[in-house]
Structures are given as C-alpha cells and as structure tokens.
Design an enzyme around this catalytic site. Structure first.
Site, short mmCIF file in Angstrom:
data_model
loop_
_atom_site.label_atom_id
_atom_site.label_comp_id
_atom_site.label_asym_id
_atom_site.label_seq_id
_atom_site.Cartn_x
_atom_site.Cartn_y
_atom_site.Cartn_z
N LYS A 172 35.24 41.95 34.58
CA LYS A 172 34.06 41.34 34.86
C LYS A 172 34.24 41.33 36.69
CE LYS A 172 32.43 37.16 36.70
NZ LYS A 172 31.56 37.87 37.32
N GLU A 247 45.64 35.50 41.29
CA GLU A 247 45.91 35.63 42.70
C GLU A 247 44.91 35.03 43.38
OE1 GLU A 247 46.03 40.05 43.32
OE2 GLU A 247 47.94 39.98 42.57
N CYS A 281 42.27 37.76 51.67
CA CYS A 281 42.83 36.55 51.23
C CYS A 281 44.05 36.53 52.19
CB CYS A 281 43.39 36.67 49.73
SG CYS A 281 44.00 38.26 49.34
N GLU A 382 40.85 26.62 52.98
CA GLU A 382 40.58 28.00 53.10
C GLU A 382 39.11 28.19 53.56
OE1 GLU A 382 40.40 30.73 49.60
OE2 GLU A 382 41.42 32.08 50.77
P1 NDP Z 1 35.56 32.79 42.85
O1 NDP Z 1 36.92 32.32 42.10
O2 NDP Z 1 34.25 32.29 42.91
O3 NDP Z 1 35.21 34.22 41.89
C1 NDP Z 1 36.11 35.27 41.36
C2 NDP Z 1 35.66 35.68 40.13
O4 NDP Z 1 35.73 34.72 39.11
C3 NDP Z 1 34.12 36.27 40.11
O5 NDP Z 1 33.95 37.34 39.13
C4 NDP Z 1 33.49 35.00 39.42
O6 NDP Z 1 32.11 35.55 39.08
C5 NDP Z 1 34.59 34.56 38.37
N1 NDP Z 1 34.36 33.41 37.89
C6 NDP Z 1 33.50 32.37 38.47
N2 NDP Z 1 33.90 31.12 37.69
C7 NDP Z 1 34.39 31.46 36.56
C8 NDP Z 1 34.90 30.88 35.39
N3 NDP Z 1 34.69 29.72 35.06
N4 NDP Z 1 35.91 31.59 34.57
C9 NDP Z 1 35.94 32.95 34.58
N5 NDP Z 1 35.50 33.61 35.75
C10 NDP Z 1 34.86 33.04 36.60
O7 NDP Z 1 36.01 33.77 44.04
P2 NDP Z 1 35.34 34.53 45.16
O8 NDP Z 1 34.63 35.83 44.33
O9 NDP Z 1 34.56 33.58 45.73
O10 NDP Z 1 36.40 35.31 46.04
C11 NDP Z 1 37.06 34.67 46.94
C12 NDP Z 1 38.53 34.04 46.81
O11 NDP Z 1 39.13 34.99 46.33
C13 NDP Z 1 39.07 33.18 47.91
O12 NDP Z 1 39.56 32.27 47.65
C14 NDP Z 1 40.15 34.50 48.18
O13 NDP Z 1 41.21 33.73 48.82
C15 NDP Z 1 40.49 34.83 46.79
N6 NDP Z 1 41.27 35.96 46.55
C16 NDP Z 1 42.51 36.22 46.47
C17 NDP Z 1 43.26 37.16 46.52
C18 NDP Z 1 44.64 37.22 46.40
O14 NDP Z 1 45.25 38.31 46.10
N7 NDP Z 1 45.45 36.27 46.48
C19 NDP Z 1 42.52 38.45 47.12
C20 NDP Z 1 41.32 38.31 47.44
C21 NDP Z 1 40.52 37.21 47.28
P3 NDP Z 1 30.87 35.23 40.09
O15 NDP Z 1 31.02 35.87 41.01
O16 NDP Z 1 29.69 35.25 39.13
O17 NDP Z 1 31.18 33.47 40.51
#
Ligand code: NDP
Length: 478
Positions: A172, A247, A281, A382
């Site tokens: 997803k 991550e 990130c 963050e």
């Molecule tokens: P989110 O946690 O909002 O979403 C990440 C993914 O999870 C999306 O596809 C989202 O769908 C999905 N999701 C949301 N709720 C659920 C759930 N209950 N169960 C399963 N999946 C779910 O993160 P962001 O997209 O806002 O990304 C930004 C974040 O990612 C920042 O905190 C950043 O630091 C982190 N990040 C970490 C990295 C690392 O390697 N450590 C690298 C890059 C980013 P939907 O979009 O539909 O909400």
C-alpha cells in the site's frame, strides 16, 4: 491521471467502485483519482499473493533476478515520465526526482535482485558432534506500507527485498502520492510480470493499511511512516507474533564543532535542512553549533538560505511545495509554537505565494529559528518540513546530552576535523545512522533504521534479506 489497483496481474478500480481525489500540491487542486479500496480489495490481493507464492518462491533465483531487472530497466526507459509524475504528485522539484528518487528506485530493485543471489546461508561446526546449517526460507505473503515523502524510492525499498527473497507482496503506497507506484504496476502489466506476485492496493491507511496489517495471512509487515502509525501497527503485530520492521520518524541532530571548514558544512547543511522541503526522515532539523563559530555560521547560513528559490517544482527552483494542505497547516502551526516558546525567526516563517499557476500551492519559506530551549516541543517533536533550529553548545558532553534528549534516534551528522572526536561522538550519539563530515551518503549494503521511537529492526543489504526470510537451523550428527 486516474490510478488503479494492481491485483492478480490486472489493473482495476476498487471493488466498491469508489475513488478518492488526488491533489497536485504545487497548484493546490485535484488532478486525478485513486481507488478508495477497502478490506474486500485487500482480501482479493492476499488470495492472489497466496496463490502465486508456491511458484515464485521456488523459481530459480536467476529467473527471479531477470524479472526484477525487467521492471528496473523499464523504469529507466520511462524515467522522464516517472520524474515528472513524482514531481507533480509530491511537489518536489524535478531536479530532485531526477537526481534522487527515480534513479534510487531503480537501484533499489537492481540491488536486491543481485543481493538474493549473493545472500549466504550460515553453517556452524559443533566440534566432535556434527554440523549445523541454516536454511533461509521466504515467509509467504508479506505487507509493505510506504509513506509520501519519497514515494517510489521507499515503495521499492520495501517491495524489492521482499520479492527478491521469494515472498509475494501486498503493498500500500501512501494515498497522498500514489502515482509512481501505479506507473510501476503498469510496467508489471506490460511485461506480464507473474500474476499475483506483486499486488498494490491504493487507498486510506485505516481502510487498506490496517486490514493488511491485521490479516493473519500476512506473515510480516514492513512499514515506513510516522511513529504514531508505527505504534498502532506494532500493537497489532505483537498480538499475532508477526514479524515487523518499522522505519519511523526522526528529530535528527546536526552537530558542528569549531574546527570545520564552514563553507563545506554550510553547503551540506543547506541540503540536510531543506532538501525535499525538509520532508526526509534523515533531515537534520536540530543544528547544534559550537559557540566559537555560532555567530559566523548563523549569519552565513541565513544569507545562503535567503538566496534559495522557491516555487513551481517543474521549473528551476531549490524548494518546491510541501505535500498537502494539512501538512502545510501542521508546519505553520509549529512555527507559531516556536514563537510562543520564545524562539526568534531568523528567516522564513511564512507561507510563500508564488506568482502564476502555483499561487494556490502549498509553499513555505525555508525557516531558521534560534533561541529555543533544547527541551521545548519544537526541539523535541518531528515537524517534517522546511524548519530548523540553531542551538549553541560549548562541550562534547553538553551537545551529546542535548542531541540524545529526544524520543527519536534515527540519524545524526557530526562535523569535526578531529578524527578521535568523530569516533567518540559517533559512539555516544543514540542513533541508528551516523554520518561524520557528511550527510545522506547511502550505501545500500549498510544496515538502515532507527533506535528508540524511530523504529524497530534494520533494512538494507542482507539485513532486509534476513527480515524477509525465516531462518531454520538443521543439525546433522557425524
Ligand atoms: P503515516 O504514518 O501517516 O503513513 C504511512 C503509511 O501508513 C501510509 O501509506 C498511510 O496511509 C499508512 N497508514 C496510516 N494509518 C495506517 C494504519 N492504521 N494501518 C496501516 N497503515 C496505515 O506517515 P506519512 O505518510 O505521513 O510519512 C511521514 C512519516 O514517515 C514521517 O514521520 C517520517 O519521519 C517517516 N519516515 C520515516 C523514514 C525512515 O526510514 N525511518 C523514511 C521516510 C519517512 P495514508 O497515506 O492513507 O494515511
């Protein structure tokens, strides 16, 4: 562009027929749709992936290599379309998609295609008794959930090792940036990639991500995203004893001692602070500067940032749009909070309105703030936008204490010409990734991931191959 799901080798809308609007953040308007999928679509994807597992997992590794390389080569052939799509969907400047996102997505696939052929199994001799060897078996159907900041780059970072290790996948992408994952599935359809091996279900986190994580038929979940979502996913996986790799977020320190070449540090700090509008990130959002060079660094850094061009990501700018209206509001909220917490805005601090076609886009001036306590919320939470804070320090002990004071532990940059101090600091900082005199130099063989609330587990290289396989030890008596 209207995005479709890819299930069992076929591009199709959600079973419900419902769709969600997809926004172009640089013009602040809808420019396409994606399926508003739900658990019914997820079930179809899981069934297809289960049916495909037997043949994919037993396929000769050379054939699996060829299939993955075909996808990578097709992306390369269509790279201009991918670059433009990523830039429009996410708001990032095209130069960044062209230098980083798309080539790196290709490298991810090629790297893991090759890694599976070089992934060694271990053997241990038990003196006088016999020999142990360790089989590494694919897990079955695995779930890969990725965020919006580096859409194709992080999508392929998950699916490539999962597939290479012999698993089948239900993935997803973020609902906010679905287009390049869709383009990749169009390639799969075009090359007749074995059906059911990769399935991509688009839609909202709670309606698509959650059923993937909750399904007992999904054997492992690899997730990149925010810490709060990671916490929810971790709970569900714990209940089922399901393998999980998380991550998550960061609040990374960028530590600058007084013996450095300031020009070099400033050039890299421009990138580590504001590349991708600060939505990486690994960005260094807390800049700690030795007091002997604090004023010099501050003046020159602010001057340099004020020269950055903001605007239409399809033109020659340094800074594009942030990803969504809600994210824009969140970042502006943190800038307001910084003022309440006693911070001084040295530059930026406002929404930016370009002239012309992007006047309704989600732009923020790159923002530098000083005068905040290291423990305040702006320095602990963050923000994930073009906002950095400057904090002076005097001793190693003091900066280690401030750097380690957050709940996060993802990445850190340390700038010094003193090699002993570099090693000492690297050892003391609580962070999964340390760069000495550099930032974001990535070697795909190295373990990647965070400590504390920045995640669980490591991906990259054989770490990812280990995550996506189950070890089984066999002892044979002499
Ligand atoms: P989110 O946690 O909002 O979403 C990440 C993914 O999870 C999306 O596809 C989202 O769908 C999905 N999701 C949301 N709720 C659920 C759930 N209950 N169960 C399963 N999946 C779910 O993160 P962001 O997209 O806002 O990304 C930004 C974040 O990612 C920042 O905190 C950043 O630091 C982190 N990040 C970490 C990295 C690392 O390697 N450590 C690298 C890059 C980013 P939907 O979009 O539909 O909400």
């Amino acid at each position: 562009m209207n995005v479709l799901n890819y299930i069992n080798g076929t591009l199709r809308p959600a079973v419900s027929g419902k769709a969600i609007d997809n926004y172009n953040p640089s013009i602040g308007a809808v420019y396409g749709t994606l399926p508003d999928s739900d658990s019914e679509d997820v079930q179809l994807a899981i069934e297809a992936a289960e049916a495909a597992f037997e043949s994919w997992s037993k396929m000769p590794m050379e054939t699996r290599f060829d299939w993955l390389m075909k996808i990578a080569n097709e992306i390369e052939l269509q790279k201009e379309e991918f670059i433009l799509a990523e830039s429009i969907d996410n708001g990032k400047p095209t130069w960044l998609a062209s230098m980083s996102d798309i080539p790196r997505a290709v490298s991810n696939i090629k790297f893991f295609a090759a890694a599976q052929m070089n992934f060694p199994s271990e053997s241990h001799h038990t003196p006088g008794q016999g020999i142990n060897y360790t089989l590494r078996k694919p897990l079955g159907v695995v779930g890969c959930i990725s965020p919006w900041n580096l859409p194709l780059y992080l999508f392929t970072w998950k699916i490539a090792p999962a597939l290479a290790a012999g698993n089948t996948v239900v993935a997803k992408p973020s609902e906010i940036t679905p287009v390049t994952a869709f383009l990749l599935t169009k390639i799969c359809e075009k090359i007749n990639f074995p059906k059911g091996v990769l399935n991509v279900v688009h839609g909202l986190g709670p309606k698509v991500g959650q059923p993937i994580v909750e399904s007992k038929r999904i054997k492992a979940v690899a997730f990149t995203g925010g810490t709060q979502t990671g916490r929810i996913i971790n709970k569900v996986c714990a209940e089922q004893f399901k393998k999980v790799s998380l991550e998550l977020g960061g609040k990374n320190p960028n530590i600058i001692f007084d013996d450095v070449n300031i020009d070099e540090v400033i050039e890299t700090t421009v990138k580590s602070s504001f590349n991708n509008q600060g939505q990486i990130c690994l960005c260094g959002s807390r800049i700690f500067i030795h007091k002997n060079i604090y004023e010099t660094f501050k003046v020159r850094f602010v001057e340099r940032i004020q020269k950055l061009q903001i605007g239409d990501p399809l033109t020659d700018v340094n800074i594009g749009a942030v990803v969504s209206a809600s994210h824009l509001e969140k970042i502006l909220g943190y800038i307001e909070l910084a003022k309440q917490e006693g911070g001084t805005i040295l530059t930026g601090g406002k929404r930016f309105v370009p002239e012309g076609r992007c006047e309704s886009g989600y732009f923020i001036e790159p923002t530098i703030i000083e005068g905040l306590d290291y423990q305040c919320r702006v320095n602990q939470e963050e923000i994930f936008g073009p906002v950095v804070t400057l904090t002076p320090f005097e001793t190693e002990e003091e900066v280690i204490m401030m750097a380690n004071s957050t709940l996060f532990g993802l990445a850190c940059s340390i700038w010094t010409k003193d090699i002993e101090r570099g090693h000492r600091m690297a050892e003391a900082i609580e962070s999964g990734i340390i760069w000495v005199n550099s930032w974001m130099v990535r070697d795909l063989r190295t373990p990647f991931g965070g400590m504390k609330e920045s995640g669980i587990g490591r991906e990259g290289g054989f770490e990812a191959m280990r995550f996506f396989t189950e070890p089984k030890n066999v002892f044979v008596k002499y």
